[in-house]
Design a protein around this motif. Structure first.
Motif, PDB file in Angstrom:
ATOM      1  N   ARG A 180      44.991 -32.179 -30.562  1.00 11.73           N
ATOM      2  CA  ARG A 180      45.364 -33.099 -31.645  1.00 11.73           C
ATOM      3  C   ARG A 180      44.249 -34.113 -31.861  1.00 11.73           C
ATOM      4  NH1 ARG A 180      51.629 -34.615 -30.345  1.00 11.73           N
ATOM      5  NH2 ARG A 180      52.498 -32.596 -30.911  1.00 11.73           N
ATOM      6  N   ALA A 181      44.021 -34.448 -33.112  1.00 11.16           N
ATOM      7  CA  ALA A 181      42.971 -35.409 -33.453  1.00 11.16           C
ATOM      8  C   ALA A 181      43.375 -36.801 -32.989  1.00 11.16           C
ATOM      9  CB  ALA A 181      42.733 -35.412 -34.955  1.00 11.16           C
ATOM     10  N   TRP A 182      42.415 -37.542 -32.468  1.00 16.73           N
ATOM     11  CA  TRP A 182      42.648 -38.920 -32.044  1.00 16.73           C
ATOM     12  C   TRP A 182      42.479 -39.896 -33.201  1.00 16.73           C
ATOM     13  CZ3 TRP A 182      39.277 -39.299 -26.962  1.00 16.73           C
ATOM     14  CH2 TRP A 182      39.876 -38.553 -25.954  1.00 16.73           C
ATOM     15  N   TRP A 183      41.955 -39.446 -34.324  1.00 21.22           N
ATOM     16  CA  TRP A 183      41.640 -40.357 -35.434  1.00 21.22           C
ATOM     17  C   TRP A 183      42.634 -40.187 -36.574  1.00 21.22           C
ATOM     18  CZ3 TRP A 183      38.932 -35.976 -34.234  1.00 21.22           C
ATOM     19  CH2 TRP A 183      38.864 -34.989 -35.213  1.00 21.22           C
TER      20      TRP A 183
ATOM     21  N   ASP B 258      30.865 -41.828 -39.323  1.00 20.02           N
ATOM     22  CA  ASP B 258      30.643 -42.618 -38.106  1.00 20.02           C
ATOM     23  C   ASP B 258      31.441 -42.103 -36.915  1.00 20.02           C
ATOM     24  OD1 ASP B 258      29.021 -44.314 -39.619  1.00 20.02           O
ATOM     25  OD2 ASP B 258      30.726 -45.576 -40.192  1.00 20.02           O
ATOM     26  N   LEU B 259      32.260 -41.065 -37.114  1.00 20.68           N
ATOM     27  CA  LEU B 259      33.146 -40.615 -36.036  1.00 20.68           C
ATOM     28  C   LEU B 259      32.376 -40.021 -34.860  1.00 20.68           C
ATOM     29  CD1 LEU B 259      36.087 -40.427 -35.180  1.00 20.68           C
ATOM     30  CD2 LEU B 259      36.164 -38.163 -36.164  1.00 20.68           C
ATOM     31  N   ILE B 260      31.448 -39.109 -35.114  1.00 19.23           N
ATOM     32  CA  ILE B 260      30.709 -38.481 -34.009  1.00 19.23           C
ATOM     33  C   ILE B 260      29.842 -39.503 -33.269  1.00 19.23           C
ATOM     34  CG2 ILE B 260      28.909 -36.796 -33.431  1.00 19.23           C
ATOM     35  CD1 ILE B 260      30.281 -34.835 -35.240  1.00 19.23           C
ATOM     36  N   PRO B 261      29.100 -40.397 -33.956  1.00 14.51           N
ATOM     37  CA  PRO B 261      28.357 -41.422 -33.207  1.00 14.51           C
ATOM     38  C   PRO B 261      29.280 -42.318 -32.365  1.00 14.51           C
ATOM     39  CG  PRO B 261      27.526 -41.305 -35.443  1.00 14.51           C
ATOM     40  CD  PRO B 261      28.737 -40.422 -35.386  1.00 14.51           C
TER      41      PRO B 261
ATOM     42  N   ALA C 211      35.436 -34.488 -21.108  1.00 13.77           N
ATOM     43  CA  ALA C 211      35.761 -33.165 -21.658  1.00 13.77           C
ATOM     44  C   ALA C 211      36.679 -33.299 -22.868  1.00 13.77           C
ATOM     45  CB  ALA C 211      36.420 -32.291 -20.590  1.00 13.77           C
ATOM     46  N   LYS C 212      37.611 -34.240 -22.831  1.00 15.19           N
ATOM     47  CA  LYS C 212      38.517 -34.456 -23.968  1.00 15.19           C
ATOM     48  C   LYS C 212      37.756 -35.035 -25.162  1.00 15.19           C
ATOM     49  CE  LYS C 212      42.161 -32.924 -22.000  1.00 15.19           C
ATOM     50  NZ  LYS C 212      42.702 -31.648 -22.407  1.00 15.19           N
ATOM     51  N   ILE C 213      36.776 -35.893 -24.894  1.00 12.13           N
ATOM     52  CA  ILE C 213      35.955 -36.434 -25.980  1.00 12.13           C
ATOM     53  C   ILE C 213      35.146 -35.306 -26.611  1.00 12.13           C
ATOM     54  CG2 ILE C 213      34.020 -37.977 -26.508  1.00 12.13           C
ATOM     55  CD1 ILE C 213      35.144 -39.841 -24.263  1.00 12.13           C
ATOM     56  N   TRP C 214      34.628 -34.393 -25.790  1.00 14.19           N
ATOM     57  CA  TRP C 214      33.895 -33.229 -26.313  1.00 14.19           C
ATOM     58  C   TRP C 214      34.814 -32.405 -27.223  1.00 14.19           C
ATOM     59  CZ3 TRP C 214      34.914 -28.006 -25.693  1.00 14.19           C
ATOM     60  CH2 TRP C 214      33.951 -27.145 -26.200  1.00 14.19           C
ATOM     61  N   GLU C 215      36.072 -32.216 -26.811  1.00 17.99           N
ATOM     62  CA  GLU C 215      37.021 -31.469 -27.648  1.00 17.99           C
ATOM     63  C   GLU C 215      37.214 -32.151 -29.000  1.00 17.99           C
ATOM     64  OE1 GLU C 215      40.716 -31.023 -25.537  1.00 17.99           O
ATOM     65  OE2 GLU C 215      39.970 -29.332 -24.370  1.00 17.99           O
ATOM     66  N   GLN C 216      37.262 -33.490 -29.013  1.00 19.88           N
ATOM     67  CA  GLN C 216      37.427 -34.220 -30.265  1.00 19.88           C
ATOM     68  C   GLN C 216      36.221 -34.012 -31.177  1.00 19.88           C
ATOM     69  OE1 GLN C 216      40.234 -35.989 -31.351  1.00 19.88           O
ATOM     70  NE2 GLN C 216      41.048 -34.889 -29.580  1.00 19.88           N
ATOM     71  N   VAL C 217      35.022 -34.022 -30.597  1.00 19.16           N
ATOM     72  CA  VAL C 217      33.803 -33.794 -31.388  1.00 19.16           C
ATOM     73  C   VAL C 217      33.842 -32.393 -31.995  1.00 19.16           C
ATOM     74  CG1 VAL C 217      31.292 -33.496 -31.247  1.00 19.16           C
ATOM     75  CG2 VAL C 217      32.382 -35.435 -30.098  1.00 19.16           C
TER      76      VAL C 217
END
Length: 156
Positions: free
Chosen positions: A82-85, A120-123, A38-44
């Motif tokens: 918050r963004a992870w990148w 390349d972030l979303i892939p 779910a957190k990865i989905w939020e980042q996308v």
């Protein structure tokens, strides 16, 4: 028997019937994986919103006590994501993976993923989601969860 009853009986013979009991709750490891997915989905979604020039503002419920009446009620408030990148010194995009407030150590001594460019972030996030779903980060999630839980021991 009527034709409708015969048709429904024939439809049941085409299904694989089993004697199974639904579990009361998901195993802890699956709950943790789902939380990280779910957190990865939020980042996308955050990245997509930034690319589109909009804001991504999911909401959560918070209990608030009214100062005058003392009544506690749930209010919907925006959730801060918050963004992870980030952009590293070499100009390439790097990303860390957070579980709660903890950054996961993905490999011995390595906490970040070099993504390369923003395209390349979303892939990369999709690959990360697949790895989490496959259980490849279970040990790291367990470690972070235990570390967070140890901060609550003895507090009341």
């Amino acid at each position: 028997m009527t034709t409708t009853q015969e048709d429904s009986m024939n439809a049941l013979t085409n299904l694989k019937l089993v004697a199974a009991k639904r579990p009361g709750s998901l195993p802890q490891v699956v709950q943790r994986r789902n939380r990280l997915i779910a957190k990865i989905w939020e980042q996308v979604e955050l990245f997509k919103a930034q690319q589109a020039g909009t804001t991504f503002a999911p909401t959560k419920f918070r209990s608030v006590k009214d100062a005058e009446t003392g009544e506690i009620r749930n209010v919907e408030v925006p959730k801060r994501v918050r963004a992870w990148w980030w952009t590293a010194e070499n100009g390439r995009i790097h990303m860390h993976v957070k579980y709660g407030a903890k950054t996961l150590e993905l490999s011995k001594g390595k906490q970040a993923i070099e993504v390369g460019s923003l395209e390349d972030l979303i892939p990369t996030l999709d690959m990360l989601r697949s790895a989490v779903a496959a259980g490849e980060l279970d040990a790291q999630i367990e470690g972070a969860s235990n570390l967070m839980r140890s901060g609550f021991v003895g507090k009341k």
